[in-house]
Design an enzyme around this catalytic site. Sequence first.
Site, PDB file in Angstrom:
ATOM      1  N   CYS A 185     -22.496  -1.056 -70.079  1.00  0.00           N
ATOM      2  CA  CYS A 185     -22.980   0.311 -69.856  1.00  0.00           C
ATOM      3  C   CYS A 185     -22.155   1.020 -68.792  1.00  0.00           C
ATOM      4  CB  CYS A 185     -24.450   0.288 -69.446  1.00  0.00           C
ATOM      5  SG  CYS A 185     -25.571  -0.170 -70.779  1.00  0.00           S
ATOM      6  N   SER A 195     -24.811   4.225 -58.305  1.00  0.00           N
ATOM      7  CA  SER A 195     -24.499   4.579 -59.689  1.00  0.00           C
ATOM      8  C   SER A 195     -25.520   4.021 -60.674  1.00  0.00           C
ATOM      9  CB  SER A 195     -23.098   4.080 -60.060  1.00  0.00           C
ATOM     10  OG  SER A 195     -23.016   2.670 -59.939  1.00  0.00           O
ATOM     11  N   ASN A 196     -26.332   3.046 -60.238  1.00  0.00           N
ATOM     12  CA  ASN A 196     -27.365   2.478 -61.111  1.00  0.00           C
ATOM     13  C   ASN A 196     -28.538   3.430 -61.318  1.00  0.00           C
ATOM     14  OD1 ASN A 196     -27.032  -0.707 -59.391  1.00  0.00           O
ATOM     15  ND2 ASN A 196     -25.875   0.050 -61.140  1.00  0.00           N
ATOM     16  N   LEU A 197     -28.789   4.293 -60.358  1.00  0.00           N
ATOM     17  CA  LEU A 197     -30.041   5.040 -60.326  1.00  0.00           C
ATOM     18  C   LEU A 197     -30.179   6.046 -61.456  1.00  0.00           C
ATOM     19  CD1 LEU A 197     -30.388   5.629 -56.477  1.00  0.00           C
ATOM     20  CD2 LEU A 197     -31.076   3.660 -57.860  1.00  0.00           C
ATOM     21  N   GLN A 198     -29.087   6.383 -62.113  1.00  0.00           N
ATOM     22  CA  GLN A 198     -29.126   7.313 -63.244  1.00  0.00           C
ATOM     23  C   GLN A 198     -29.962   6.765 -64.396  1.00  0.00           C
ATOM     24  OE1 GLN A 198     -27.005   6.055 -65.902  1.00  0.00           O
ATOM     25  NE2 GLN A 198     -26.657   7.797 -67.262  1.00  0.00           N
ATOM     26  N   ASN A 245     -24.287  -7.849 -71.926  1.00  0.00           N
ATOM     27  CA  ASN A 245     -23.051  -8.480 -72.380  1.00  0.00           C
ATOM     28  C   ASN A 245     -23.377  -9.544 -73.423  1.00  0.00           C
ATOM     29  OD1 ASN A 245     -22.915 -11.383 -70.993  1.00  0.00           O
ATOM     30  ND2 ASN A 245     -23.796  -9.938 -69.513  1.00  0.00           N
ATOM     31  N   CYS A 277      -8.856   4.528 -65.676  1.00  0.00           N
ATOM     32  CA  CYS A 277     -10.009   4.947 -66.478  1.00  0.00           C
ATOM     33  C   CYS A 277     -11.224   4.880 -65.558  1.00  0.00           C
ATOM     34  CB  CYS A 277     -10.171   4.074 -67.718  1.00  0.00           C
ATOM     35  SG  CYS A 277     -10.439   2.317 -67.373  1.00  0.00           S
ATOM     36  N   GLY A 317     -30.713  -1.262 -66.763  1.00  0.00           N
ATOM     37  CA  GLY A 317     -31.140  -0.113 -67.541  1.00  0.00           C
ATOM     38  C   GLY A 317     -32.345  -0.376 -68.419  1.00  0.00           C
ATOM     39  N   ASP A 376     -31.837 -11.810 -62.248  1.00  0.00           N
ATOM     40  CA  ASP A 376     -30.720 -10.897 -61.997  1.00  0.00           C
ATOM     41  C   ASP A 376     -30.011 -11.360 -60.730  1.00  0.00           C
ATOM     42  OD1 ASP A 376     -29.035  -8.520 -61.502  1.00  0.00           O
ATOM     43  OD2 ASP A 376     -30.321  -7.556 -62.996  1.00  0.00           O
TER      44      ASP A 376
END
Length: 345
Positions: A156, A34-37, A96, A303, A6, A27
């Site tokens: 995140c 889901s990362n692309l947001q 983290n 969750c 992010g 990395d």
Amino acid sequence: MIGAGGLGSPTLLYLAAAGIGTLGIVDFDLVEASNLQRQVIHNMNTLGQPKTKSASLAIKALNPNVKVQLHELRLDNSNALELFDQYDLIIDGADNFATRYLVNDACVMANKPYVWGSIYRFEGQVSVFWENAPNGGLNYRDLYPEPPPPQFAPSCSEGGVLGVLCAAVASAMSTEAIKLITGIGETLLGTLMVYDALRMRHRYLPLQRDPQRIPITSLQDYPQFCGIGQPTNAQTEVPSISATELHTLLVKEPTVTLLDVREQNEWDIVHIEGAHLLPKAYVLTSLGQGVMAEKDAPYVVYCKAGTRSREVVQAMLTAGFSNVRNLQGGVLAWVHDVNPTLASY
């Protein structure tokens, strides 16, 4: 750049556009939808690729004159010092605390300045740390001497973050990096910038060196220091069930009570059909009431990714519930393994 997620994504693009000669990317993760947001350096065409490679492709498309060095690895005690020796400036976009403390201590030992940024939901923080700065410095431990308990420090992906917040915070991080590289302006060394996106306000808090702080002379066991893997209530092993096992169970035993302990806004995005929405805070204060009245009945709790639900399951077991399980991987695992047509976040 520590992390191509992010914060790393927009920071790398801004620095590449600015003409920074060499960019190193650390990395070990792969690009997911889901990362692309929020991780704007990646795209649908690079799904499944290492984030380092995906980021490199975007940087080269933007500015082919930038030299990109890829470090597809997990930063740890065995490689941090050697890696940092190759660069003049470190930028920490980790999500983290274990990695943040490692980056800080390695920068202190390597005598490297670094830009630090952090995001959570609708708020971001940015500062510059440099232990041996010419006019007196400080490091991350002057701001956070000790990490918070793991259950209060979600990533995140677990805690959620406003996507555009990443760009706002990364813009400040990029600005600080350029100022440090060029020697212009006044950096955030000795100052913590706090950005509240909901109110569109910035606060600037002065930081001071802790005179009682123990000098950093070696790296330590950072997961242990941050309580990762320690027997806290939120991390105690509890009975669990996989998404595919739950799917089979719901067919065979439709009387199983499925508890969704996320918040209403998360439920509105995606939920498992037949579940009851009971946010974690409500469940922890209402055990034995409503749909949780029968302590011997079968329950499955979920969750987003399994952390909050694990804590709820532990509380239910302590309260005397005899047949309760945690959904491994949360609703994200359900979407991935059972019903990919559902939305993800």
